[in-house]
Motif scaffolding. Structure first.
Motif, PDB file in Angstrom:
ATOM      1  N   ALA A 161       3.571  -0.894 -14.549  1.00  0.00           N
ATOM      2  CA  ALA A 161       2.825   0.339 -14.814  1.00  0.00           C
ATOM      3  C   ALA A 161       3.796   1.394 -15.334  1.00  0.00           C
ATOM      4  CB  ALA A 161       2.133   0.822 -13.547  1.00  0.00           C
ATOM      5  N   PRO A 162       4.301   1.235 -16.551  1.00  0.00           N
ATOM      6  CA  PRO A 162       5.351   2.137 -17.064  1.00  0.00           C
ATOM      7  C   PRO A 162       4.932   3.603 -17.118  1.00  0.00           C
ATOM      8  CG  PRO A 162       4.460   0.726 -18.805  1.00  0.00           C
ATOM      9  CD  PRO A 162       3.935   0.199 -17.521  1.00  0.00           C
ATOM     10  N   ASP A 163       3.643   3.870 -17.269  1.00  0.00           N
ATOM     11  CA  ASP A 163       3.191   5.262 -17.299  1.00  0.00           C
ATOM     12  C   ASP A 163       3.309   5.930 -15.935  1.00  0.00           C
ATOM     13  OD1 ASP A 163       1.099   3.360 -16.616  1.00  0.00           O
ATOM     14  OD2 ASP A 163      -0.251   5.078 -16.489  1.00  0.00           O
ATOM     15  N   ARG A 164       3.513   5.143 -14.887  1.00  0.00           N
ATOM     16  CA  ARG A 164       3.664   5.657 -13.528  1.00  0.00           C
ATOM     17  C   ARG A 164       5.085   5.443 -12.994  1.00  0.00           C
ATOM     18  NH1 ARG A 164      -0.816   8.158 -10.713  1.00  0.00           N
ATOM     19  NH2 ARG A 164      -2.690   7.656 -11.902  1.00  0.00           N
ATOM     20  N   ALA A 165       5.993   5.073 -13.872  1.00  0.00           N
ATOM     21  CA  ALA A 165       7.327   4.639 -13.446  1.00  0.00           C
ATOM     22  C   ALA A 165       8.064   5.688 -12.629  1.00  0.00           C
ATOM     23  CB  ALA A 165       8.155   4.241 -14.661  1.00  0.00           C
ATOM     24  N   ASP A 166       8.045   6.943 -13.055  1.00  0.00           N
ATOM     25  CA  ASP A 166       8.802   7.972 -12.339  1.00  0.00           C
ATOM     26  C   ASP A 166       8.343   8.086 -10.891  1.00  0.00           C
ATOM     27  OD1 ASP A 166      10.173   8.463 -14.660  1.00  0.00           O
ATOM     28  OD2 ASP A 166       9.112  10.317 -15.157  1.00  0.00           O
ATOM     29  N   ALA A 167       7.036   8.154 -10.697  1.00  0.00           N
ATOM     30  CA  ALA A 167       6.492   8.297  -9.348  1.00  0.00           C
ATOM     31  C   ALA A 167       6.735   7.046  -8.511  1.00  0.00           C
ATOM     32  CB  ALA A 167       4.993   8.614  -9.415  1.00  0.00           C
ATOM     33  N   VAL A 168       6.614   5.885  -9.137  1.00  0.00           N
ATOM     34  CA  VAL A 168       6.831   4.628  -8.424  1.00  0.00           C
ATOM     35  C   VAL A 168       8.283   4.510  -7.975  1.00  0.00           C
ATOM     36  CG1 VAL A 168       6.904   2.116  -8.696  1.00  0.00           C
ATOM     37  CG2 VAL A 168       4.922   3.401  -9.510  1.00  0.00           C
ATOM     38  N   LEU A 169       9.210   4.841  -8.852  1.00  0.00           N
ATOM     39  CA  LEU A 169      10.631   4.759  -8.506  1.00  0.00           C
ATOM     40  C   LEU A 169      10.991   5.768  -7.418  1.00  0.00           C
ATOM     41  CD1 LEU A 169      12.094   4.280 -12.090  1.00  0.00           C
ATOM     42  CD2 LEU A 169      11.980   2.556 -10.278  1.00  0.00           C
ATOM     43  N   ALA A 170      10.408   6.963  -7.495  1.00  0.00           N
ATOM     44  CA  ALA A 170      10.657   7.965  -6.458  1.00  0.00           C
ATOM     45  C   ALA A 170      10.166   7.464  -5.100  1.00  0.00           C
ATOM     46  CB  ALA A 170       9.973   9.284  -6.816  1.00  0.00           C
ATOM     47  N   ARG A 171       9.031   6.791  -5.110  1.00  0.00           N
ATOM     48  CA  ARG A 171       8.502   6.248  -3.849  1.00  0.00           C
ATOM     49  C   ARG A 171       9.391   5.120  -3.324  1.00  0.00           C
ATOM     50  NH1 ARG A 171       7.593   5.667   0.524  1.00  0.00           N
ATOM     51  NH2 ARG A 171       5.620   5.334   1.636  1.00  0.00           N
ATOM     52  N   GLY A 172       9.941   4.323  -4.236  1.00  0.00           N
ATOM     53  CA  GLY A 172      10.850   3.266  -3.812  1.00  0.00           C
ATOM     54  C   GLY A 172      12.100   3.819  -3.157  1.00  0.00           C
TER      55      GLY A 172
ATOM     56  N   GLN B   2       0.821  -1.205   0.000  1.00  0.00           N
ATOM     57  CA  GLN B   2       0.000   0.000   0.000  1.00  0.00           C
ATOM     58  C   GLN B   2       0.859   1.260   0.000  1.00  0.00           C
ATOM     59  OE1 GLN B   2      -2.601  -0.349   3.397  1.00  0.00           O
ATOM     60  NE2 GLN B   2      -4.000  -1.749   2.383  1.00  0.00           N
ATOM     61  N   ALA B   3       2.120   1.111   0.344  1.00  0.00           N
ATOM     62  CA  ALA B   3       3.038   2.251   0.291  1.00  0.00           C
ATOM     63  C   ALA B   3       3.091   2.862  -1.101  1.00  0.00           C
ATOM     64  CB  ALA B   3       4.440   1.807   0.718  1.00  0.00           C
ATOM     65  N   PHE B   4       2.733   2.067  -2.123  1.00  0.00           N
ATOM     66  CA  PHE B   4       2.793   2.537  -3.508  1.00  0.00           C
ATOM     67  C   PHE B   4       1.423   2.955  -4.040  1.00  0.00           C
ATOM     68  CE2 PHE B   4       6.638   0.121  -2.930  1.00  0.00           C
ATOM     69  CZ  PHE B   4       7.584   0.853  -3.636  1.00  0.00           C
ATOM     70  N   ASN B   5       0.442   3.109  -3.172  1.00  0.00           N
ATOM     71  CA  ASN B   5      -0.903   3.498  -3.611  1.00  0.00           C
ATOM     72  C   ASN B   5      -0.903   4.795  -4.413  1.00  0.00           C
ATOM     73  OD1 ASN B   5      -2.282   1.319  -2.597  1.00  0.00           O
ATOM     74  ND2 ASN B   5      -3.198   2.398  -0.869  1.00  0.00           N
ATOM     75  N   GLU B   6      -0.309   5.826  -3.844  1.00  0.00           N
ATOM     76  CA  GLU B   6      -0.366   7.145  -4.492  1.00  0.00           C
ATOM     77  C   GLU B   6       0.333   7.159  -5.843  1.00  0.00           C
ATOM     78  OE1 GLU B   6       0.806  11.821  -3.592  1.00  0.00           O
ATOM     79  OE2 GLU B   6       0.733  10.370  -1.962  1.00  0.00           O
ATOM     80  N   PRO B   7       1.574   6.680  -5.950  1.00  0.00           N
ATOM     81  CA  PRO B   7       2.206   6.714  -7.275  1.00  0.00           C
ATOM     82  C   PRO B   7       1.519   5.820  -8.307  1.00  0.00           C
ATOM     83  CG  PRO B   7       3.591   5.541  -5.698  1.00  0.00           C
ATOM     84  CD  PRO B   7       2.518   6.220  -4.910  1.00  0.00           C
ATOM     85  N   LEU B   8       0.901   4.738  -7.870  1.00  0.00           N
ATOM     86  CA  LEU B   8       0.199   3.864  -8.808  1.00  0.00           C
ATOM     87  C   LEU B   8      -1.219   4.359  -9.104  1.00  0.00           C
ATOM     88  CD1 LEU B   8       1.222   0.286  -7.586  1.00  0.00           C
ATOM     89  CD2 LEU B   8       1.805   1.328  -9.786  1.00  0.00           C
ATOM     90  N   GLY B   9      -1.727   5.232  -8.250  1.00  0.00           N
ATOM     91  CA  GLY B   9      -3.081   5.729  -8.437  1.00  0.00           C
ATOM     92  C   GLY B   9      -4.138   4.691  -8.131  1.00  0.00           C
ATOM     93  N   ILE B  10      -3.870   3.825  -7.153  1.00  0.00           N
ATOM     94  CA  ILE B  10      -4.806   2.762  -6.795  1.00  0.00           C
ATOM     95  C   ILE B  10      -4.955   2.675  -5.286  1.00  0.00           C
ATOM     96  CG2 ILE B  10      -4.197   1.360  -8.817  1.00  0.00           C
ATOM     97  CD1 ILE B  10      -2.651  -0.480  -6.806  1.00  0.00           C
ATOM     98  N   SER B  11      -5.907   1.859  -4.875  1.00  0.00           N
ATOM     99  CA  SER B  11      -6.004   1.438  -3.484  1.00  0.00           C
ATOM    100  C   SER B  11      -5.654  -0.035  -3.466  1.00  0.00           C
ATOM    101  CB  SER B  11      -7.425   1.667  -2.949  1.00  0.00           C
ATOM    102  OG  SER B  11      -7.531   1.202  -1.615  1.00  0.00           O
TER     103      SER B  11
ATOM    104  N   LEU C 295      -7.278  -3.708 -12.171  1.00  0.00           N
ATOM    105  CA  LEU C 295      -7.651  -2.894 -11.022  1.00  0.00           C
ATOM    106  C   LEU C 295      -7.516  -1.411 -11.336  1.00  0.00           C
ATOM    107  CD1 LEU C 295      -8.518  -2.849  -8.047  1.00  0.00           C
ATOM    108  CD2 LEU C 295      -6.089  -2.803  -7.434  1.00  0.00           C
ATOM    109  N   ARG C 296      -6.483  -1.042 -12.046  1.00  0.00           N
ATOM    110  CA  ARG C 296      -6.296   0.360 -12.404  1.00  0.00           C
ATOM    111  C   ARG C 296      -7.442   0.839 -13.292  1.00  0.00           C
ATOM    112  NH1 ARG C 296      -0.739   1.761 -14.886  1.00  0.00           N
ATOM    113  NH2 ARG C 296      -1.607   3.855 -14.565  1.00  0.00           N
ATOM    114  N   ARG C 297      -7.879   0.011 -14.223  1.00  0.00           N
ATOM    115  CA  ARG C 297      -9.012   0.386 -15.071  1.00  0.00           C
ATOM    116  C   ARG C 297     -10.275   0.557 -14.242  1.00  0.00           C
ATOM    117  NH1 ARG C 297      -6.783  -3.477 -18.704  1.00  0.00           N
ATOM    118  NH2 ARG C 297      -8.276  -5.039 -17.942  1.00  0.00           N
ATOM    119  N   ALA C 298     -10.474  -0.357 -13.299  1.00  0.00           N
ATOM    120  CA  ALA C 298     -11.682  -0.338 -12.480  1.00  0.00           C
ATOM    121  C   ALA C 298     -11.703   0.854 -11.527  1.00  0.00           C
ATOM    122  CB  ALA C 298     -11.798  -1.632 -11.685  1.00  0.00           C
ATOM    123  N   GLN C 299     -10.523   1.309 -11.082  1.00  0.00           N
ATOM    124  CA  GLN C 299     -10.452   2.379 -10.106  1.00  0.00           C
ATOM    125  C   GLN C 299     -10.210   3.747 -10.727  1.00  0.00           C
ATOM    126  OE1 GLN C 299      -7.685   1.300  -6.966  1.00  0.00           O
ATOM    127  NE2 GLN C 299      -9.036  -0.295  -6.191  1.00  0.00           N
ATOM    128  N   ASP C 300     -10.117   3.803 -12.062  1.00  0.00           N
ATOM    129  CA  ASP C 300      -9.956   5.098 -12.733  1.00  0.00           C
ATOM    130  C   ASP C 300     -11.206   5.967 -12.549  1.00  0.00           C
ATOM    131  OD1 ASP C 300      -7.412   4.838 -13.614  1.00  0.00           O
ATOM    132  OD2 ASP C 300      -7.932   4.133 -15.629  1.00  0.00           O
TER     133      ASP C 300
END
Length: 254
Positions: free
Chosen positions: A186-197, A100-109, A249-254
């Motif tokens: 989720a390559p379209d979210r890669a920058d944010a995901v890597l920053a969170r990592g 769940q630490a990656f919720n925000e960069p992935l845009g999901i719950s 899940l990303r499609r469903a939560q958009d």
């Protein structure tokens, strides 16, 4: 209705019920913590050995060690801040919901029950990490900063933490490894995901349970683990299934 026919109808009903039960998807059963945590994908000599490729931690009188200590002391000033609270939250690593630490960069719950394959894949990676990093942790056995110089930490350290080696940082390795995998899914979210990592690892310094050089070494371990897992057939199979789960899940939560 003749008795024989009744028996045939009853048998057919039972078979139909059994078939429906067999076809119904089973609810995933997850672990609770380290005690029942799933094992990794790698075994024995199939796993990299961190003690064989990591450089040793900084020597006691070195400039790098002095810098590590200065950073440790400086980050104690963050006690009570929002970043301090985030560091405490990032301490969670072993539960199914830890990603769940990656919720925000992935845009999901992140929901383990909706992402069962991804949940297990990321969880099993922790088992692989323990196998890879343990020789270095035990071999170098660098005292943790709060042991060498007691000061405030973002969590109340349990006794086992003080008895375990500081180098490399397992949380930093895991956070970076998860980020590498999720950024590929989720390559379209890669920058944010890597920053969170990266931030997940930095939380260990802010928390006061690792030095900065422990964190850097941990990221090397995480990258080495991912490189090895990418050529493991079982991991590759689960990766594809998990990627599709995440996409859905990303499609469903958009």
């Amino acid at each position: 209705m003749p008795a024989r026919l009744k028996a045939v109808v009853a048998a057919a009903a039972i078979l139909s019920s059994l078939s429906a039960c067999a076809a119904a998807p089973k609810a995933p059963v997850f672990w609770e913590g380290f005690r029942d945590h799933p094992h990794g994908y790698l075994v024995g000599k199939t796993a990299p050995d961190a003690s064989a490729f990591l450089p040793p931690p900084p020597e006691a009188a070195s400039l790098r060690q002095r810098a590590d200590v200065e950073t440790y002391r400086a980050t104690r000033a963050l006690e009570g801040s929002e970043r301090w609270r985030q560091a405490a939250a990032d301490n969670v690593i072993e539960t199914p919901s830890a990603p769940q630490a990656f919720n925000e960069p992935l845009g999901i719950s992140f929901d383990p029950h909706r992402l069962p394959t991804l949940t297990v894949l990321l969880g099993r990676m922790l088992g692989d990490l323990e196998l890879i990093q343990t020789p270095a942790k035990q071999g170098y056995f660098r005292p943790r900063p709060f042991v060498a110089e007691p000061a405030a930490t973002c969590i109340a350290p349990e006794p086992w933490l003080a008895r375990s080696g500081s180098y490399p940082s397992g949380h930093s390795a895991m956070g970076w490894a998860w980020a590498l995998i999720l950024s590929e899914m989720a390559p379209d979210r890669a920058d944010a995901v890597l920053a969170r990592g990266l931030a997940y690892g930095e939380s260990r310094v802010i928390c006061g349970v690792h030095y900065a050089s422990d964190v850097e070494a941990g990221r090397l371990v995480g990258a080495a683990m991912v490189a090895r897992l990418k050529v493991d057939p079982d991991f590759q199979r689960d990766f594809e299934r998990a990627r599709k789960e995440l996409e859905a899940l990303r499609r469903a939560q958009d």
